[in-house]
Motif scaffolding. Structure first.
Motif, mmCIF file in Angstrom:
data_model
loop_
_atom_site.group_PDB
_atom_site.id
_atom_site.type_symbol
_atom_site.label_atom_id
_atom_site.label_comp_id
_atom_site.label_asym_id
_atom_site.label_seq_id
_atom_site.Cartn_x
_atom_site.Cartn_y
_atom_site.Cartn_z
ATOM 1 N N ILE A 66 -98.972 29.293 83.279
ATOM 2 C CA ILE A 66 -98.958 28.262 82.223
ATOM 3 C C ILE A 66 -99.153 26.880 82.842
ATOM 4 N N ASN A 67 -99.763 26.853 84.062
ATOM 5 C CA ASN A 67 -99.993 25.573 84.731
ATOM 6 C C ASN A 67 -100.910 24.651 83.920
ATOM 7 N N LYS A 68 -101.765 25.227 83.052
ATOM 8 C CA LYS A 68 -102.660 24.408 82.225
ATOM 9 C C LYS A 68 -101.869 23.501 81.288
ATOM 10 N N ILE A 69 -100.652 23.969 80.995
ATOM 11 C CA ILE A 69 -99.812 23.187 80.075
ATOM 12 C C ILE A 69 -98.920 22.222 80.842
ATOM 13 N N SER A 70 -98.302 22.762 81.963
ATOM 14 C CA SER A 70 -97.280 21.970 82.670
ATOM 15 C C SER A 70 -97.818 21.152 83.838
ATOM 16 N N TYR A 71 -98.888 21.635 84.446
ATOM 17 C CA TYR A 71 -99.441 21.010 85.658
ATOM 18 C C TYR A 71 -98.361 20.805 86.740
ATOM 19 N N LEU A 72 -97.452 21.753 86.820
ATOM 20 C CA LEU A 72 -96.368 21.647 87.798
ATOM 21 C C LEU A 72 -96.817 22.011 89.205
ATOM 22 N N PHE A 73 -97.852 22.837 89.327
ATOM 23 C CA PHE A 73 -98.259 23.318 90.641
ATOM 24 C C PHE A 73 -99.615 22.750 91.083
ATOM 25 N N ARG A 74 -100.541 22.593 90.124
ATOM 26 C CA ARG A 74 -101.867 22.061 90.476
ATOM 27 C C ARG A 74 -102.225 20.945 89.491
ATOM 28 N N GLN A 75 -102.789 19.912 90.063
ATOM 29 C CA GLN A 75 -103.248 18.796 89.227
ATOM 30 C C GLN A 75 -104.654 18.388 89.686
ATOM 31 N N ASN A 76 -105.382 17.738 88.791
ATOM 32 C CA ASN A 76 -106.737 17.284 89.110
ATOM 33 C C ASN A 76 -107.594 18.427 89.662
ATOM 34 N N ILE A 77 -107.623 19.521 88.940
ATOM 35 C CA ILE A 77 -108.315 20.726 89.400
ATOM 36 C C ILE A 77 -109.816 20.598 89.119
ATOM 37 N N SER A 78 -110.605 20.948 90.139
ATOM 38 C CA SER A 78 -112.068 20.944 89.967
ATOM 39 C C SER A 78 -112.684 21.946 90.937
ATOM 40 N N LEU A 79 -113.977 22.195 90.768
ATOM 41 C CA LEU A 79 -114.691 23.136 91.629
ATOM 42 C C LEU A 79 -115.439 22.344 92.701
ATOM 43 N N PRO A 98 -95.636 18.646 91.250
ATOM 44 C CA PRO A 98 -94.245 18.392 91.683
ATOM 45 C C PRO A 98 -93.457 19.645 92.033
ATOM 46 N N MET A 99 -93.852 20.808 91.522
ATOM 47 C CA MET A 99 -93.112 22.040 91.818
ATOM 48 C C MET A 99 -93.568 22.711 93.114
ATOM 49 N N PHE A 100 -94.742 22.326 93.596
ATOM 50 C CA PHE A 100 -95.255 22.991 94.787
ATOM 51 C C PHE A 100 -94.332 22.821 96.006
ATOM 52 N N PRO A 101 -93.756 21.621 96.241
ATOM 53 C CA PRO A 101 -92.836 21.491 97.385
ATOM 54 C C PRO A 101 -91.657 22.460 97.309
ATOM 55 N N PHE A 102 -91.166 22.746 96.083
ATOM 56 C CA PHE A 102 -90.069 23.696 95.938
ATOM 57 C C PHE A 102 -90.522 25.108 96.298
ATOM 58 N N LEU A 103 -91.764 25.422 95.870
ATOM 59 C CA LEU A 103 -92.317 26.731 96.208
ATOM 60 C C LEU A 103 -92.451 26.880 97.724
ATOM 61 N N ALA A 104 -93.000 25.851 98.356
ATOM 62 C CA ALA A 104 -93.162 25.905 99.817
ATOM 63 C C ALA A 104 -91.809 25.932 100.511
ATOM 64 N N ALA A 105 -90.855 25.150 99.975
ATOM 65 C CA ALA A 105 -89.521 25.104 100.584
ATOM 66 C C ALA A 105 -88.841 26.466 100.526
ATOM 67 N N PHE A 106 -89.030 27.174 99.404
ATOM 68 C CA PHE A 106 -88.440 28.503 99.270
ATOM 69 C C PHE A 106 -88.948 29.425 100.382
ATOM 70 N N ASN A 107 -90.258 29.444 100.555
ATOM 71 C CA ASN A 107 -90.824 30.316 101.584
ATOM 72 C C ASN A 107 -90.351 29.925 102.982
ATOM 73 N N TYR A 108 -90.330 28.633 103.255
ATOM 74 C CA TYR A 108 -89.915 28.198 104.589
ATOM 75 C C TYR A 108 -88.438 28.456 104.836
ATOM 76 N N ILE A 109 -87.628 28.344 103.784
ATOM 77 C CA ILE A 109 -86.192 28.658 103.930
ATOM 78 C C ILE A 109 -86.004 30.131 104.260
ATOM 79 N N ILE A 110 -86.739 30.993 103.551
ATOM 80 C CA ILE A 110 -86.635 32.439 103.829
ATOM 81 C C ILE A 110 -87.081 32.741 105.252
ATOM 82 N N VAL A 111 -88.175 32.116 105.668
ATOM 83 C CA VAL A 111 -88.663 32.318 107.038
ATOM 84 C C VAL A 111 -87.641 31.804 108.042
ATOM 85 N N PHE A 112 -87.050 30.646 107.738
ATOM 86 C CA PHE A 112 -86.037 30.077 108.634
ATOM 87 C C PHE A 112 -84.833 31.014 108.765
ATOM 88 N N LEU A 113 -84.395 31.576 107.636
ATOM 89 C CA LEU A 113 -83.272 32.521 107.674
ATOM 90 C C LEU A 113 -83.640 33.777 108.461
#
Length: 509
Positions: free
Chosen positions: A108-121, A136-151
């Motif tokens: 539903i990123n087309k509605i919220s634009y939480l993960f991708r903005q200014n999308i083009s080809l 704005p949500m992408f840093p949280f997504l990346a942080a989650f993965n890095y936290i799991i890797v860190f653990l």
């Protein structure tokens, strides 16, 4: 012996001690590698797609392995190192609820634009790619993965510190297999090196291939150091796990105590080097056969007796991967057996061998004498007027007198003699290396002197004498029955001649 052989190490502990856990770690490893290949395939489909809409579909699909691959690797690392976190019921929901929510939100990123903005080809390169700015949500997504890797790295580093040296290579391999993809991903996200395509899935897949190769080529995971439970440490049964080379992989406190293994740095050392004080154990292990042995200790002298079983530890395909040694303290059982055996073969009043056991001992002594060509003397001792003691003082006092006389006879007879209470007030002994009249006279005097000493009793003293008969093997008989008859005849002549004396059997008398 061997009554404990049905003890199933794999079934009883089932993940508590060292054993192969194919049903737990291998599915996680396959999941890890499959997610990596799925990521590559989805990335390939994104690259080959011609329209922005289709590329976004495949880009969204890639986030399934992106978010789940680190979680599966974390679980595999926990399983391999036996981390206690696996016991927590909240672990799985905590790991996978966030990835599931993120994957739903991506569509539903087309509605919220939480993960991708200014999308083009972007068609500037040899193939078209998605041009975007991170939301704005992408840093949280990346942080989650890095936290799991860190653990995951913390779990593996702690295991490298705690685990035995022979598992260091396995743990370091696991650590490197997660470190390289993370480095690749950080390079791509931070744009340290400008890359049109994320190299992370390729590096993840290469690391999983490396793990697979080492598993099947070098059999790194044959025996996995699963967490050692407090159950194992508190068990009264001694447990030792060896690899196929005979190196200690695990040992619980009970085994250390029972086998007197005091060395702190025993893990990784050779079994045959640490059990020099128990040669029967070394011999059993070197035979490379499943077997059960008992240690040669005298339980009746407050020494422990142990039963030790050697069992091959096998994988699900019956391939041997090591040894399980179980140690049982059987001191109580051996003592009970000896008590029962002693009761069946000894006189309950005096503790001397009974008639049946005496004959067995004498026959054994006769066989040994045949080989050496030496002589034996048989002594028949009958107490004089013993019935009067029972009639005068009662049977309790009479029994006490028999017990005292038995102990005196044991002291009076030469060393290595065998004596028994053959019945009532009669005692018989077999004496090695005594055949001359001089030897027999001295023995006779010693016996009479020991018996005629006063026996204290409340208010008075009891005195008793004995009649003694001697005979010689092989001159007077070929077996114990003949010898007993001849000695009895010699004793009877003393009885007929005022008692309190000794006589040597002679066929002329």
């Amino acid at each position: 012996m061997g009554n404990h052989s049905a003890f199933s190490y794999n079934n009883v502990f089932n993940g508590i001690c060292f054993q192969e856990q194919e049903h737990t770690w291998r599915p996680l490893l396959f999941c890890y590698s499959d997610l990596g290949f799925f990521w590559i395939a989805a990335q390939g489909m994104e690259m080959s797609a011609q329209t922005l809409q289709i590329k976004l579909v495949w880009a969204n699909i890639q986030y399934i392995p992106i978010l789940c691959i680190t979680c599966s690797y974390f679980l595999m690392s926990l399983r391999f190192t036996g981390n206690k976190l696996l016991k927590n019921k909240w672990l799985y929901p905590a790991l996978f609820v966030f990835p599931a929510a993120i994957n739903i939100m991506l569509w539903i990123n087309k509605i919220s634009y939480l993960f991708r903005q200014n999308i083009s080809l972007d068609t500037s390169g040899s193939f078209s790619t998605i041009s975007k700015d991170f939301g704005p949500m992408f840093p949280f997504l990346a942080a989650f993965n890095y936290i799991i890797v860190f653990l995951t790295c913390i779990v593996l580093l702690k295991a490298i510190k705690d685990k035995i040296s022979i598992y260091q290579s396995q743990l370091k391999l696991l650590l490197l297999s997660v470190a390289f993809p993370v480095i690749a991903n950080m390079i791509y996200i931070t744009r340290i090196i400008t890359l049109r395509v994320d190299p992370t899935p390729i590096v993840f897949s290469l690391s999983s291939i490396a793990i697979f190769y080492n598993i099947f080529r070098f059999k790194l995971f044959n025996v996995i150091p699963i967490a050692r439970s407090m159950i194992l440490d508190n068990m009264k049964i001694g447990i030792i796990v060896l690899d196929l080379q005979g190196r200690f992989l695990d040992i619980n406190p009970a085994a250390r105590k029972m086998l007197d293994l005091k060395s702190k740095n025993i893990i990784g050392s050779l079994f045959v080097d640490k059990l020099n004080h128990l040669p029967e154990c070394i011999h059993a292990f070197k035979s490379q056969q499943e077997t059960v042995i008992e240690t040669d200790s005298d339980c009746m002298k407050n020494n422990a007796c142990h039963e030790i079983s050697f069992t091959v530890l096998k994988r699900s395909d019956d391939e041997p991967i090591g040894w399980v040694i179980q140690v049982y303290d059987i001191t109580s059982r051996k003592i009970s057996e000896k008590i029962v055996q002693h009761a069946a073969s000894h006189d309950p009043l005096t503790g001397l061998p009974n008639r049946a056991y005496f004959k067995t001992l004498c026959n054994s002594m006769i066989e040994k004498t045949k080989k050496t060509g030496s002589d034996l003397a048989v002594v028949y001792v009958d107490l004089d007027n013993y019935k009067n003691i029972n009639d005068t003082y009662g049977h309790d006092v009479g029994d006490n007198v028999l017990d005292i006389i038995a102990r005196r006879l044991v002291k009076a007879l030469p060393e290595k003699s065998i004596i028994c209470r053959i019945g009532g007030d009669e005692f018989v002994a077999m004496i090695p290396n005594a055949n001359s009249p001089t030897d027999l006279y001295k023995i006779g005097e010693d016996i009479l002197d020991s018996i005629k000493k006063k026996i204290p009793k409340a208010g008075t003293n009891i005195y008793i004498t004995a009649s003694i008969g001697f005979c010689i093997y092989p001159d007077d008989g070929a077996d114990i029955e003949d010898l007993l008859r001849m000695a009895d005849k010699a004793m009877y002549k003393v009885k007929m001649n005022n008692k309190n004396g000794y006589n040597i059997y002679s066929s002329k008398n």
